[in-house]
Design an enzyme around this catalytic site. Structure first.
Site, PDB file in Angstrom:
ATOM      1  N   HIS A  83      47.315  58.104  36.578  1.00 33.83           N
ATOM      2  CA  HIS A  83      48.484  58.061  37.463  1.00 33.83           C
ATOM      3  C   HIS A  83      48.436  59.178  38.496  1.00 33.83           C
ATOM      4  O   HIS A  83      48.874  59.008  39.626  1.00 33.83           O
ATOM      5  CB  HIS A  83      49.778  58.159  36.639  1.00 33.83           C
TER       6      HIS A  83
ATOM      7  N   GLU B 295      37.100  30.587  42.234  1.00 35.02           N
ATOM      8  CA  GLU B 295      36.404  31.758  41.702  1.00 35.02           C
ATOM      9  C   GLU B 295      35.365  31.390  40.647  1.00 35.02           C
ATOM     10  O   GLU B 295      34.831  32.251  39.959  1.00 35.02           O
ATOM     11  CB  GLU B 295      37.403  32.789  41.166  1.00 35.02           C
TER      12      GLU B 295
ATOM     13  N   ASP C 139      35.305  37.220  40.714  1.00 39.42           N
ATOM     14  CA  ASP C 139      34.826  36.332  39.652  1.00 39.42           C
ATOM     15  C   ASP C 139      33.733  35.392  40.143  1.00 39.42           C
ATOM     16  O   ASP C 139      32.818  35.069  39.391  1.00 39.42           O
ATOM     17  CB  ASP C 139      35.989  35.529  39.071  1.00 39.42           C
TER      18      ASP C 139
ATOM     19  N   CYS D 277      40.594  36.756  48.672  1.00 36.30           N
ATOM     20  CA  CYS D 277      41.399  37.865  48.147  1.00 36.30           C
ATOM     21  C   CYS D 277      40.618  38.751  47.181  1.00 36.30           C
ATOM     22  O   CYS D 277      41.173  39.689  46.619  1.00 36.30           O
ATOM     23  CB  CYS D 277      42.665  37.345  47.491  1.00 36.30           C
TER      24      CYS D 277
HETATM   25  C1  PEP Z   1      38.808  37.607  42.067  1.00 42.01           C
HETATM   26  O1  PEP Z   1      38.275  37.150  41.048  1.00 42.01           O
HETATM   27  O2  PEP Z   1      38.202  37.830  43.136  1.00 42.01           O
HETATM   28  C2  PEP Z   1      40.234  37.944  42.055  1.00 42.01           C
HETATM   29  C3  PEP Z   1      40.876  38.297  43.139  1.00 42.01           C
HETATM   30  O3  PEP Z   1      40.869  37.910  40.842  1.00 42.01           O
HETATM   31  P1  PEP Z   1      40.792  39.073  39.740  1.00 42.01           P
HETATM   32  O4  PEP Z   1      40.033  40.219  40.328  1.00 42.01           O
HETATM   33  O5  PEP Z   1      42.201  39.397  39.397  1.00 42.01           O
HETATM   34  O6  PEP Z   1      40.073  38.386  38.636  1.00 42.01           O
HETATM   35 MG    MG Z   2      39.525  36.448  39.446  1.00 37.79          MG
END
Ligand code: PEP
Ligand code: MG
Length: 584
Positions: free
Chosen positions: A193, A437, A461, A508
């Site tokens: 933190h 993903e 992923d 993302c």
């Molecule tokens: C990803 O897999 O790119 C993603 C945004 O999800 P997370 O990192 O939460 O698995």
């Molecule tokens: Mg993911």
């Protein structure tokens, strides 16, 4: 003579100033016998220490409250909550009684137990929560020993670089209040933190700089480079000149980027790009909005589940999502349904039995939700209800095939009917999208796109599953490469599928937050990015200085190379040329 000390840079920026070595000596904890007749008194002594620790934290909070935003003060609240948690109180009291020992020893044993629980957690973020336990325990131990709560008052720390064994979030806030230039600690991790806080408040900081307190003396001149995680003690004239120039450049760059706050995101040839942020909790929106008043392209809801250590009820979820939505003041909120499993797990599930041999390929995310619809439905209801209050989209993680998608869509339709029958307000037209993903989903992106309102590529992923490597396994991290041509092909297929079906495709995963890949993704046709807040302005700067029609053929050429290494060389050259073009 200058000395170089390395640590982990947790908050970027350069600070130059006089060192102040902050050493508070912690009493060693010894065990001694407390006879039964004295136990009541010992328990009272412990309770008094708990109360004193609480009042110290409240005092700090009040002192800094005037100019500190509520979200930052929440770092102190975490410790206040821990102090009130029965785990500390009841566990320690039970030890005093059971072992007929002193409060210090009873608390020490209880803290060891708690630290072990955190140490065994798979999730790296939760693992570092043990730092919070240790900070709180240390404060109670200091109170038991009647040690003063001492950070020097007044002007003496202004502009100085603090060297400490470890700092609690409360220490850090008090130090910031005194306008320190930066800090270096011997312990603490990247996800503690204190590290997160230093980033939020923008103080250059380095943790894990072992022996710093032995190597640095109060009054010596230091340079700290928060990006490189490097401390230079007693720098020579040359280094001082170099770092002063870097510091000046950095200030100029920050103010340049700051001017981009709330500016439109549009390429030099007029293409409007959407740039959203990723969040884990509603509180993260404050940080996001300190960079830009934009929407959220990925709200990872699992943190709510992990922190509560269970599936929270519908009302708790509704209130949490509503808080996020209201903080966004009319901007879009993309809520991802829970992605538990693999490296994200509640402690209860860990306790409940053996882990799957290969949890990343097991009952993770939507698979788990569809297996336990009674737990999942409250989340669907909460999302549908909150969507009636403002712009909210729902995003489903880890889908692998069209049947699975169909089952999820059927369940959503059933939940809508249920809400309608119960006369509960919800958004009947909520936009539903999927994370792409898993390679199978990318290869079926055309079919997915026909049934959905948007897609979002999760490269974290997608890379893991395409290249058959565990994203948290250091041993194979050398293979983890977004530029692997197979990964790039899957991204390209997904972008193309979205264009064909005329639905937005966002990215993302971490790849979107890396400025090195921005031009590549623009050239591949990506129009929606969802990024880490602290990289948002840098990405915006690149987009606003890119001519997409010129990038497109160049990127097409680069994608023809069959090795990640070649692609990287070509991309670096392109990035360099483009950056130079706009620096004049
Ligand atoms: C990803 O897999 O790119 C993603 C945004 O999800 P997370 O990192 O939460 O698995
Ligand atoms: Mg993911």
């Amino acid at each position: 003579m200058s000395i170089l000390i390395n640590g982990i840079g947790v908050s970027t920026g350069i600070a130059i100033g006089e060192a102040y070595v902050y050493s508070r000596e912690h009493q060693e904890v010894h065990e001694y016998n407390v006879p039964v007749s004295q136990q009541k008194k010992e328990i009272q002594r412990f309770k008094a220490a708990l109360a004193k620790a609480g009042s110290q934290l409240h005092k700090i909070k009040n002192k800094i409250a005037v100019d500190t935003p509520a979200d930052i003060l929440a770092f102190i609240d975490t410790h206040l909550l821990m102090l009130e948690d029965p785990t500390f109180d009841e566990g320690t009291v039970a030890n005093i009684k059971k072992l007929s020992c002193n409060a210090e020893w009873a608390l020490y044993l209880q803290s060891q137990r708690l630290v072990k629980v955190f140490d065994e957690m798979e999730d790296a973020y939760l693992r570092t929560r043990k730092d919070d336990v240790l900070h709180v325990v240390r404060r109670i131990q200091d109170c038991l020993a009647d040690a003063p709560d001492h950070i020097p008052d007044g002007q003496q720390l202004k502009g100085r670089i603090i060297i400490a064994d470890d700092l609690t979030p409360a220490d850090t806030l008090m130090l910031q209040h005194q306008k320190i230039a930066g800090f270096v600690t011997e312990f603490g991790g990247q996800l503690s933190h204190t590290a997160i806080l230093s980033k939020n408040i923008g103080i250059p900081a380095i943790v894990g700089a072992h022996f710093a307190r032995q190597l640095i003396k109060t009054g010596e001149i230091l340079i700290i480079d928060g990006l490189q995680g490097m401390v230079i003690n007693s720098p020579d004239k040359h280094s001082l000149k170099h770092y002063r120039a870097l510091q000046k450049e950095e200030i100029a760059r920050k103010s340049l980027l700051h001017n981009l706050r709330d500016a439109p995101v549009v390429s030099t040839d007029g293409k409007v790009i959407t740039l959203h942020g990723n969040i884990d909790r509603p509180e993260d929106i404050r940080t996001l909005r300190s960079f830009d008043n934009t929407g959220v392209g990925l709200y990872r809801t699992e943190m709510l589940f992990i922190e509560k250590n269970t599936w929270p009820d519908e009302e708790t979820q509704f209130k949490t999502y509503k808080r996020a939505l209201f903080r966004l003041k009319g901007e879009l909120l993309t809520i991802r349904t829970i992605d538990l499993g693999a490296d994200k797990e509640t402690q209860d599930s860990v306790d409940q039995g053996p882990m799957a041999h290969n949890p990343a390929m097991g009952l993770r995310a939507i698979r788990r939700c569809m297996k336990e619809p009674e737990s999942f439905v409250p989340q669907l209801r909460a999302i549908l209800r909150v969507a009636a209050l403002g712009p909210v989209r729902m995003m489903i993680p880890m889908l692998t095939n069209i049947e699975e998608l169909q089952q999820v869509l059927n369940l959503i339709a059933r939940v809508k009917r249920q809400l309608r029958t119960q006369n509960i307000q919800f958004d009947k037209n909520i936009k539903v999208g999927a994370m792409i993903e898993v390679p199978a989903a990318a290869l079926s992106a055309d079919a997915f796109a026909k049934q959905l309102d948007f897609l979002s590529i999760g490269t974290n992923d997608l890379i893991q599953y395409t290249l058959a490597l565990d994203r948290i396994d250091d041993e194979v991290s050398y293979l983890y490469n977004p530029l692997n041509p197979a990964v790039l092909q899957l991204i390209q297929m997904t972008i193309n599928a979205g264009k064909k079906a005329r639905i937005p495709v966002s990215l993302c995963g971490e790849m979107a937050s890396n400025p090195q890949y921005t031009r590549l993704l623009l050239g591949m046709g990506l129009e929606y990015f969802s990024v880490q807040a602290n990289t948002l302005l840098e990405i915006k700067h690149i987009i606003n200085h890119s001519k997409i029609s010129r990038l497109r053929p160049k990127i097409k050429q680069i994608l023809e190379y069959s090795s990640a290494h070649e692609i990287e060389i070509q991309l670096n050259q392109l990035n360099q040329r483009e950056a130079e073009k706009y620096s004049h």
